[in-house]
Design a protein around this motif. Structure first.
Motif, PDB file in Angstrom:
ATOM      1  N   SER A  95      -6.882  -1.171   2.235  1.00 22.73           N
ATOM      2  CA  SER A  95      -6.112  -1.094   0.997  1.00 22.73           C
ATOM      3  C   SER A  95      -4.995  -0.058   1.056  1.00 22.73           C
ATOM      4  O   SER A  95      -4.205   0.020   0.111  1.00 22.73           O
ATOM      5  CB  SER A  95      -7.050  -0.757  -0.170  1.00 22.73           C
ATOM      6  OG  SER A  95      -7.613   0.534   0.006  1.00 22.73           O
ATOM      7  N   LYS A  96      -4.925   0.736   2.144  1.00 25.81           N
ATOM      8  CA  LYS A  96      -3.966   1.850   2.228  1.00 25.81           C
ATOM      9  C   LYS A  96      -4.128   2.732   0.980  1.00 25.81           C
ATOM     10  O   LYS A  96      -3.276   2.770   0.089  1.00 25.81           O
ATOM     11  CB  LYS A  96      -2.524   1.338   2.344  1.00 25.81           C
ATOM     12  CG  LYS A  96      -2.256   0.505   3.574  1.00 25.81           C
ATOM     13  CD  LYS A  96      -0.804   0.058   3.622  1.00 25.81           C
ATOM     14  CE  LYS A  96      -0.531  -0.833   4.807  1.00 25.81           C
ATOM     15  NZ  LYS A  96       0.875  -1.316   4.835  1.00 25.81           N
ATOM     16  N   THR A 100      -1.888   2.878  -2.451  1.00 24.65           N
ATOM     17  CA  THR A 100      -2.414   2.241  -3.658  1.00 24.65           C
ATOM     18  C   THR A 100      -2.574   3.246  -4.791  1.00 24.65           C
ATOM     19  O   THR A 100      -2.325   2.923  -5.969  1.00 24.65           O
ATOM     20  CB  THR A 100      -3.754   1.558  -3.341  1.00 24.65           C
ATOM     21  OG1 THR A 100      -3.547   0.533  -2.363  1.00 24.65           O
ATOM     22  CG2 THR A 100      -4.366   0.945  -4.582  1.00 24.65           C
ATOM     23  N   SER A 134      -2.845  -4.321  -5.614  1.00 25.29           N
ATOM     24  CA  SER A 134      -2.162  -3.568  -4.558  1.00 25.29           C
ATOM     25  C   SER A 134      -2.991  -3.534  -3.278  1.00 25.29           C
ATOM     26  O   SER A 134      -2.448  -3.641  -2.165  1.00 25.29           O
ATOM     27  CB  SER A 134      -1.872  -2.147  -5.043  1.00 25.29           C
ATOM     28  OG  SER A 134      -1.302  -1.364  -4.011  1.00 25.29           O
ATOM     29  N   ASN A 138      -1.784  -4.974   0.477  1.00 30.77           N
ATOM     30  CA  ASN A 138      -1.776  -4.160   1.690  1.00 30.77           C
ATOM     31  C   ASN A 138      -2.659  -4.746   2.776  1.00 30.77           C
ATOM     32  O   ASN A 138      -2.356  -4.634   3.972  1.00 30.77           O
ATOM     33  CB  ASN A 138      -2.234  -2.743   1.352  1.00 30.77           C
ATOM     34  CG  ASN A 138      -1.221  -1.995   0.521  1.00 30.77           C
ATOM     35  OD1 ASN A 138      -0.017  -2.139   0.699  1.00 30.77           O
ATOM     36  ND2 ASN A 138      -1.694  -1.176  -0.409  1.00 30.77           N
ATOM     37  N   ASN A 141      -0.751  -7.593   4.317  1.00 28.35           N
ATOM     38  CA  ASN A 141       0.318  -7.020   5.116  1.00 28.35           C
ATOM     39  C   ASN A 141      -0.186  -6.586   6.494  1.00 28.35           C
ATOM     40  O   ASN A 141       0.463  -6.841   7.519  1.00 28.35           O
ATOM     41  CB  ASN A 141       0.931  -5.840   4.366  1.00 28.35           C
ATOM     42  CG  ASN A 141       1.946  -5.078   5.187  1.00 28.35           C
ATOM     43  OD1 ASN A 141       1.623  -4.062   5.796  1.00 28.35           O
ATOM     44  ND2 ASN A 141       3.178  -5.551   5.214  1.00 28.35           N
ATOM     45  N   GLN A 142      -1.334  -5.941   6.548  1.00 30.05           N
ATOM     46  CA  GLN A 142      -1.898  -5.526   7.836  1.00 30.05           C
ATOM     47  C   GLN A 142      -2.339  -6.720   8.664  1.00 30.05           C
ATOM     48  O   GLN A 142      -2.250  -6.689   9.905  1.00 30.05           O
ATOM     49  CB  GLN A 142      -3.084  -4.591   7.602  1.00 30.05           C
ATOM     50  CG  GLN A 142      -2.704  -3.256   6.993  1.00 30.05           C
ATOM     51  CD  GLN A 142      -3.882  -2.316   6.886  1.00 30.05           C
ATOM     52  OE1 GLN A 142      -4.506  -1.959   7.878  1.00 30.05           O
ATOM     53  NE2 GLN A 142      -4.200  -1.912   5.664  1.00 30.05           N
TER      54      GLN A 142
END
Length: 412
Positions: A95-96, A100, A134, A138, A141-142
């Protein structure tokens, strides 16, 4: 010229190795002289295999005058990855968590700054839903950037790159968090907030992520992604978007440029190696100019917020030193364009945004929608008083209606 055939014999009292090898070699003897050239005797497999590993390694030293380092590493079994016990940490990495947290903070600021009654339940649901959406963005995205993250020093330790999690885990995590987050926003807050969250999720994963390797316009698009969370908070509180929401969104939009451009400046080798089209790589001069330009836009927006009835005049005065120092650091980055000036600008941007949000909250002009309506009524009455008497409309108060009744004169 004569040749002497020699059989290779080995004998070692210490290790108990002995015996003749089947290999032989020829030594050249010239004209009764001593041996002028010695052939290198290669050890036979018969007795070499019986030596310990340490002895074999040490025997390789100083071959042809070269020092070969000794490898004393011990072989160990690779442990099985314990995903269940570490799933919490892995989910935070997907989730970074720090990014976030920043997104949730801006959403909470948008809710708190909106001119409507504060409802703690709606406020909490809006923050939780925004954080879940969010996290899903993420994670996706990864999932898309694993081969490119592996080439960058900053991202090569992510869970998917290191193989701590499989791609199916990232997709499953994103599916659960996105569905839960959008459901919380739709049923717990309002449909407008859920629509903004869904649009931001698609924009980040389907447009911004692939555009990073195609065009430098990805930075402008990424700034739009960063400006939507405060709008979600504002819409979660009021159920609509007005001038105050646009002011807050403009501040967040412009803040992205000095923040990210300063960060990407020292990461140019990594971005170039991974093939990302960033301003710092393709056009360094534009990168510095855009960062400086948007610090000026932030200053102008903060001054205009008091005229748009979002904050009072004190906010324009109190935020001015903060914004001017932000502009000064951006100017230093523009002139020097070194790692030191970019690092100072990036670090101050992390302080600038929370401080600016706090000042906006302290100097909030209206704390409820009723105050806003009263202010509008006062302004209307003041505008009416400015009109001349000939153009005013007088409205008589409504009273009881009296109807005339006919009398029958014939009865009298």
């Amino acid at each position: 010229m004569s040749y002497l055939k020699v059989l290779h014999c080995s004998f070692c009292v210490k290790h108990g190795i002995y015996g003749l090898s089947t290999r032989s070699l020829l030594l050249k003897i010239g004209q009764g002289k001593e041996i002028q050239q010695l052939a290198k005797i290669s050890t036979s497999h018969h007795w070499r295999s019986k030596l310990p590993i340490t002895t074999q390694t040490q025997s390789l030293q100083n071959v042809k005058g070269k020092n070969i380092p000794i490898d004393n590493r011990a072989w160990k079994e690779t442990p099985t990855l314990d995903i269940k016990n570490n799933m919490g940490n892995y989910c935070m990495m997907l989730s970074k968590f720090r990014l976030t947290s920043l997104v949730v903070m801006t959403s909470m600021a948008g809710y708190a700054l909106a001119p409507a009654p504060f409802n703690f339940t709606t406020f909490a649901l809006c923050a939780v839903g925004t954080g879940l959406v969010s996290s899903a963005a993420n994670s996706i995205n990864q999932y898309h950037e694993v081969p490119f993250d592996a080439q960058m020093s900053r991202t090569k330790y992510r869970v998917l790159v290191k193989g701590l999690l499989e791609p199916v885990h990232a997709i499953s995590f994103a599916a659960v968090t996105s569905a839960t987050g959008l459901g919380v926003l739709y049923f717990g807050v309002n449909p407008l907030t859920a629509a903004l969250g869904a649009g931001n999720l698609l924009l980040y994963t389907s447009v911004y992520t692939p555009m990073k390797r195609m065009s430098i316009l990805n930075t402008w698009l990424g700034s739009v992604v960063g400006a939507i969370p405060p709008l979600m908070g504002w819409a979660g509180c009021t159920g609509s978007l007005d001038a105050g929401a646009l002011v807050l969104g403009m501040v967040l939009y412009s803040w992205q440029f000095p923040h990210f451009n300063a960060l990407s400046w020292n990461l140019r080798p990594d971005y170039s190696r991974a093939g990302y089209r960033m301003m710092a790589v393709t056009d360094p001069g534009l990168c510095r100019r855009v960062a400086l330009r948007h610090t000026g836009i932030i200053t102008a927006t903060c001054i205009a917020s008091s005229y748009l009835d979002v904050t009072n005049m004190w906010f324009a005065l109190e935020s001015l030193p903060l914004n001017l120092y932000f502009m000064y650091l951006a100017w230093q980055f523009y002139k020097k364009s070194d790692s030191g000036s970019s690092r100072k600008l990036f670090r101050f941007s992390l302080i600038h945004l929370p401080a600016l949000m706090l000042l906006m909250l302290v100097n909030k002009k209206y704390w409820s929608s009723s105050e806003t309506q009263e202010h509008k009524d006062v302004m209307k009455s003041q505008d009416l008083n400015k009109l001349p008497e000939s153009k005013r409309l007088t409205v008589l108060p409504r009273g009881p209606v009296v109807t005339a009744q006919e009398t029958d004169l014939s009865k009298n």
